[in-house]
Design a protein around this motif. Structure first.
Motif, PDB file in Angstrom:
ATOM      1  N   HIS A  81       0.991  -0.197  -4.875  1.00  0.00           N
ATOM      2  CA  HIS A  81      -0.450   0.985  -4.933  1.00  0.00           C
ATOM      3  C   HIS A  81       0.258   2.339  -4.876  1.00  0.00           C
TER       4      HIS A  81
ATOM      5  N   ASP B  30     -21.020   4.691  -8.773  1.00  0.00           N
ATOM      6  CA  ASP B  30     -19.954   4.047  -8.334  1.00  0.00           C
ATOM      7  C   ASP B  30     -19.527   3.163  -9.513  1.00  0.00           C
TER       8      ASP B  30
ATOM      9  N   TYR C 180      -5.979  -9.098   2.861  1.00  0.00           N
ATOM     10  CA  TYR C 180      -5.458  -7.878   3.322  1.00  0.00           C
ATOM     11  C   TYR C 180      -4.791  -8.614   4.687  1.00  0.00           C
TER      12      TYR C 180
ATOM     13  N   HIS D  10     -18.753   3.452  -2.108  1.00  0.00           N
ATOM     14  CA  HIS D  10     -17.852   4.315  -1.645  1.00  0.00           C
ATOM     15  C   HIS D  10     -18.430   5.164  -0.571  1.00  0.00           C
TER      16      HIS D  10
ATOM     17  N   LYS E 171     -12.993   3.558 -15.285  1.00  0.00           N
ATOM     18  CA  LYS E 171     -11.541   3.074 -14.968  1.00  0.00           C
ATOM     19  C   LYS E 171     -11.239   1.801 -15.815  1.00  0.00           C
TER      20      LYS E 171
ATOM     21  N   LEU F 114      -5.084   4.254  -7.461  1.00  0.00           N
ATOM     22  CA  LEU F 114      -6.240   4.823  -6.632  1.00  0.00           C
ATOM     23  C   LEU F 114      -6.108   6.402  -6.538  1.00  0.00           C
ATOM     24  N   ARG F 115      -7.384   6.976  -6.403  1.00  0.00           N
ATOM     25  CA  ARG F 115      -7.357   8.441  -6.127  1.00  0.00           C
ATOM     26  C   ARG F 115      -6.674   8.669  -4.833  1.00  0.00           C
ATOM     27  N   GLY F 116      -7.144   8.119  -3.861  1.00  0.00           N
ATOM     28  CA  GLY F 116      -6.724   8.176  -2.531  1.00  0.00           C
ATOM     29  C   GLY F 116      -7.975   9.345  -1.835  1.00  0.00           C
ATOM     30  N   ASP F 117      -7.910   9.205  -0.474  1.00  0.00           N
ATOM     31  CA  ASP F 117      -8.717   9.807   0.462  1.00  0.00           C
ATOM     32  C   ASP F 117      -8.584  11.270   0.230  1.00  0.00           C
TER      33      ASP F 117
ATOM     34  N   SER G 184      -9.830  -0.071  -7.602  1.00  0.00           N
ATOM     35  CA  SER G 184     -10.632  -0.614  -6.444  1.00  0.00           C
ATOM     36  C   SER G 184     -11.982  -0.617  -6.946  1.00  0.00           C
TER      37      SER G 184
ATOM     38  N   MET H 242     -18.190   4.849 -12.503  1.00  0.00           N
ATOM     39  CA  MET H 242     -16.830   5.173 -12.190  1.00  0.00           C
ATOM     40  C   MET H 242     -15.818   3.909 -12.273  1.00  0.00           C
TER      41      MET H 242
ATOM     42  N   TYR I 219     -16.179  -1.219  -4.875  1.00  0.00           N
ATOM     43  CA  TYR I 219     -17.024  -0.902  -3.329  1.00  0.00           C
ATOM     44  C   TYR I 219     -18.228  -1.785  -3.451  1.00  0.00           C
TER      45      TYR I 219
ATOM     46  N   THR J  23       0.797  -1.083  -0.039  1.00  0.00           N
ATOM     47  CA  THR J  23      -0.011  -0.057   0.113  1.00  0.00           C
ATOM     48  C   THR J  23       0.928   1.324  -0.063  1.00  0.00           C
ATOM     49  N   TYR J  24       0.255   2.248  -0.311  1.00  0.00           N
ATOM     50  CA  TYR J  24       0.822   3.614  -0.343  1.00  0.00           C
ATOM     51  C   TYR J  24       0.020   4.612   0.625  1.00  0.00           C
TER      52      TYR J  24
ATOM     53  N   SER K 130     -20.114   7.915  -2.383  1.00  0.00           N
ATOM     54  CA  SER K 130     -20.817   7.637  -3.559  1.00  0.00           C
ATOM     55  C   SER K 130     -22.331   8.388  -3.311  1.00  0.00           C
TER      56      SER K 130
ATOM     57  N   SER L  24      -9.044   8.986 -10.126  1.00  0.00           N
ATOM     58  CA  SER L  24      -8.575   7.638 -10.462  1.00  0.00           C
ATOM     59  C   SER L  24      -8.475   7.323 -12.046  1.00  0.00           C
TER      60      SER L  24
HETATM   61  P1  FAD Z   1     -12.525   5.942  -7.147  1.00  0.00           P
HETATM   62  O1  FAD Z   1     -12.811   4.620  -7.597  1.00  0.00           O
HETATM   63  O2  FAD Z   1     -12.014   6.989  -8.071  1.00  0.00           O
HETATM   64  O3  FAD Z   1     -13.831   6.582  -6.807  1.00  0.00           O
HETATM   65  C1  FAD Z   1     -14.617   5.971  -5.728  1.00  0.00           C
HETATM   66  C2  FAD Z   1     -16.006   6.527  -5.652  1.00  0.00           C
HETATM   67  O4  FAD Z   1     -16.069   7.748  -5.012  1.00  0.00           O
HETATM   68  C3  FAD Z   1     -16.630   6.546  -6.838  1.00  0.00           C
HETATM   69  O5  FAD Z   1     -17.124   5.318  -7.291  1.00  0.00           O
HETATM   70  C4  FAD Z   1     -17.797   7.676  -6.617  1.00  0.00           C
HETATM   71  O6  FAD Z   1     -18.940   7.245  -6.156  1.00  0.00           O
HETATM   72  C5  FAD Z   1     -16.881   8.582  -5.844  1.00  0.00           C
HETATM   73  N1  FAD Z   1     -16.260   9.602  -6.225  1.00  0.00           N
HETATM   74  C6  FAD Z   1     -15.074   9.752  -6.453  1.00  0.00           C
HETATM   75  N2  FAD Z   1     -14.710  11.050  -6.943  1.00  0.00           N
HETATM   76  C7  FAD Z   1     -16.058  11.516  -6.911  1.00  0.00           C
HETATM   77  C8  FAD Z   1     -16.533  12.885  -7.531  1.00  0.00           C
HETATM   78  N3  FAD Z   1     -15.428  13.651  -8.026  1.00  0.00           N
HETATM   79  N4  FAD Z   1     -17.654  13.062  -7.285  1.00  0.00           N
HETATM   80  C9  FAD Z   1     -18.441  12.272  -7.048  1.00  0.00           C
HETATM   81  N5  FAD Z   1     -18.165  11.207  -6.563  1.00  0.00           N
HETATM   82  C10 FAD Z   1     -16.986  10.992  -6.566  1.00  0.00           C
HETATM   83  N6  FAD Z   1      -5.823   4.391  -0.094  1.00  0.00           N
HETATM   84  C11 FAD Z   1      -4.412   4.824   0.005  1.00  0.00           C
HETATM   85  O7  FAD Z   1      -4.301   5.990   0.392  1.00  0.00           O
HETATM   86  N7  FAD Z   1      -3.531   4.077  -0.319  1.00  0.00           N
HETATM   87  C12 FAD Z   1      -3.624   2.705  -0.747  1.00  0.00           C
HETATM   88  O8  FAD Z   1      -2.685   1.893  -0.793  1.00  0.00           O
HETATM   89  C13 FAD Z   1      -5.110   2.298  -0.739  1.00  0.00           C
HETATM   90  N8  FAD Z   1      -5.331   1.034  -1.146  1.00  0.00           N
HETATM   91  C14 FAD Z   1      -6.501   0.576  -1.397  1.00  0.00           C
HETATM   92  C15 FAD Z   1      -6.482  -0.612  -2.230  1.00  0.00           C
HETATM   93  C16 FAD Z   1      -8.022  -1.214  -2.228  1.00  0.00           C
HETATM   94  C17 FAD Z   1      -8.281  -2.545  -3.008  1.00  0.00           C
HETATM   95  C18 FAD Z   1      -9.272  -0.063  -1.755  1.00  0.00           C
HETATM   96  C19 FAD Z   1     -10.605  -0.758  -2.218  1.00  0.00           C
HETATM   97  C20 FAD Z   1      -9.090   1.055  -1.392  1.00  0.00           C
HETATM   98  C21 FAD Z   1      -7.499   1.767  -1.424  1.00  0.00           C
HETATM   99  N9  FAD Z   1      -7.504   2.836  -0.572  1.00  0.00           N
HETATM  100  C22 FAD Z   1      -5.929   3.115  -0.542  1.00  0.00           C
HETATM  101  C23 FAD Z   1      -8.535   3.747  -0.431  1.00  0.00           C
HETATM  102  C24 FAD Z   1      -8.833   4.676  -1.508  1.00  0.00           C
HETATM  103  O9  FAD Z   1      -7.884   5.436  -1.703  1.00  0.00           O
HETATM  104  C25 FAD Z   1     -10.043   5.354  -1.014  1.00  0.00           C
HETATM  105  O10 FAD Z   1     -11.069   4.883  -0.904  1.00  0.00           O
HETATM  106  C26 FAD Z   1     -10.333   6.745  -1.698  1.00  0.00           C
HETATM  107  O11 FAD Z   1     -11.510   7.523  -1.016  1.00  0.00           O
HETATM  108  C27 FAD Z   1     -11.145   6.705  -3.102  1.00  0.00           C
HETATM  109  O12 FAD Z   1     -10.034   6.114  -3.947  1.00  0.00           O
HETATM  110  P2  FAD Z   1     -10.439   5.360  -5.025  1.00  0.00           P
HETATM  111  O13 FAD Z   1      -9.487   5.344  -6.238  1.00  0.00           O
HETATM  112  O14 FAD Z   1     -11.025   3.903  -4.642  1.00  0.00           O
HETATM  113  O15 FAD Z   1     -11.712   6.124  -5.692  1.00  0.00           O
END
Ligand code: FAD
Length: 305
Positions: A84, A169, A279, A160, A176, A113-116, A154, A172, A156, A55-56, A163, A135
């Protein structure tokens, strides 16, 4: 028990006798944690996972540690690492640089991933002014610059936390995939029906990539509840009941945890699911035992497509 998966492959993989597995680790902070991680990797490596991911940290906080761990896995084991990567809080040039460094050392798999949001879950996500916006944008950039890198994303099953609905979701996820992702790993879940219903929705939308269930063996119920709260995953009452009264009894907790997680994967295997992502929380024992119950033995290597 050998899993009953010879006739169907519900999650989009070719059908195999032995389930395919992958393991997720986090980069260690201290020397002691590093020794522990390497003990874990040494114990799990003979199970021949398809890949192991690292992970990152939030906001890229483990950038160097993730890189070091990935490089060491490449240099000292036969395992295939997946790094990641998030695009939050970073200009495109920095993210591109991280990917280029991975490519240079031989990494060919990124979990993109986009990240939190910077302020944590619940805050509004704002892309870095010179950064990738989402993402989807990140996946497309990786594939454009390095078509030979495999990109996992990722998914969900319980949506998410940001979402607005399952449709958003799944849109999205579709975007991807259209940008080049060829596998999704799910957020962890404890109720298999949630995953199976999600899978039906994804397939109905015409998404054909493997949607690999992310399995979290619950080593510590309180910690898992905290993760779940932040991740928008539900903790069923039956799960809480199974751990009731065991706060000071780690040995029994471990046995219960193995039983619960093994039950979950065995039930999924019976429904034709043939690929699992664990995990590991950098611990080997539970994951080793659960893999054993799935029929996976050291030396029974099988690389899935
Ligand atoms: P995305 O898939 O891009 O978006 C998730 C959902 O959020 C979308 O489906 C949509 O409903 C909503 N959303 C996103 N953007 C928007 C927008 N602009 N407007 C409206 N809705 C939106 N985090 C880390 O920091 N490091 C890691 O290594 C890491 N590993 C992970 C591995 C896995 C398998 C999973 C499931 C999660 C991981 N995460 C990690 C967590 C992840 O970064 C967070 O859940 C983050 O909030 C969303 O990134 P994502 O790429 O999953 O989002």
């Amino acid at each position: 028990m050998t899993s009953d998966i010879s006739s169907r492959a519900h999650n989009g993989h070719a059908v195999h006798q032995r389930p395919a597995i992958s393991f997720e680790f986090f980069p260690p902070k201290t020397e002691e944690m590093e020794r522990n991680l390497w003990d874990t990797i040494t114990r799990l490596a003979p199970l021949a996972p398809n890949f192991v991911s690292v992970t990152y940290g939030a906001g890229g906080s483990t950038r160097e540690r993730t890189h070091t761990t990935i490089t060491r896995i490449l240099g000292e084991t036969d395992l295939t690492p997946a790094a990641h990567l998030t695009c939050v809080d970073a200009p495109k040039a920095d993210v591109d640089d991280v990917v280029a460094r991975y490519h240079e050392v031989g990494v060919r798999h990124i979990v993109a991933l986009r990240g939190d949001p910077t302020g944590g879950i619940g805050d509004t996500y704002a892309p870095h002014p010179q950064g990738y916006t989402s993402s989807v944008d990140l996946v497309a950039a990786i594939k454009r610059r390095h078509p030979d890198i495999e990109v996992t994303v990722s998914a969900y099953p319980e949506r998410h936390p940001e979402s607005t609905g399952f449709d958003a979701d799944i849109d999205m996820l579709k975007a991807k995939v259209d940008a080049g992702a060829t596998r999704a790993i799910t957020q962890f879940f404890f109720d298999n029906d949630l995953y199976l219903r999600y899978l039906d929705r994804v397939r109905a939308r015409g998404i054909a990539i493997p949607i690999v269930p992310g399995i979290l063996p619950v080593q510590n119920f309180k910690q898992a509840s905290n993760f779940a709260k932040r991740a928008g995953a539900s903790m069923p009452d039956w799960l809480a009941e199974k751990f009731e009264g065991l706060d000071d009894d780690p040995e029994t907790r471990k046995l219960v945890a193995a039983t619960v997680a093994a039950g979950q994967v065995q039930k999924l295997a019976k429904r034709g699911i043939d690929t699992f992502h664990f995990y590991t929380m950098n611990r080997a024992d539970l994951v080793f035992a659960i893999s054993h119950l799935l029929g996976i033995r050291p030396g029974s290597a099988r690389k899935a497509a």
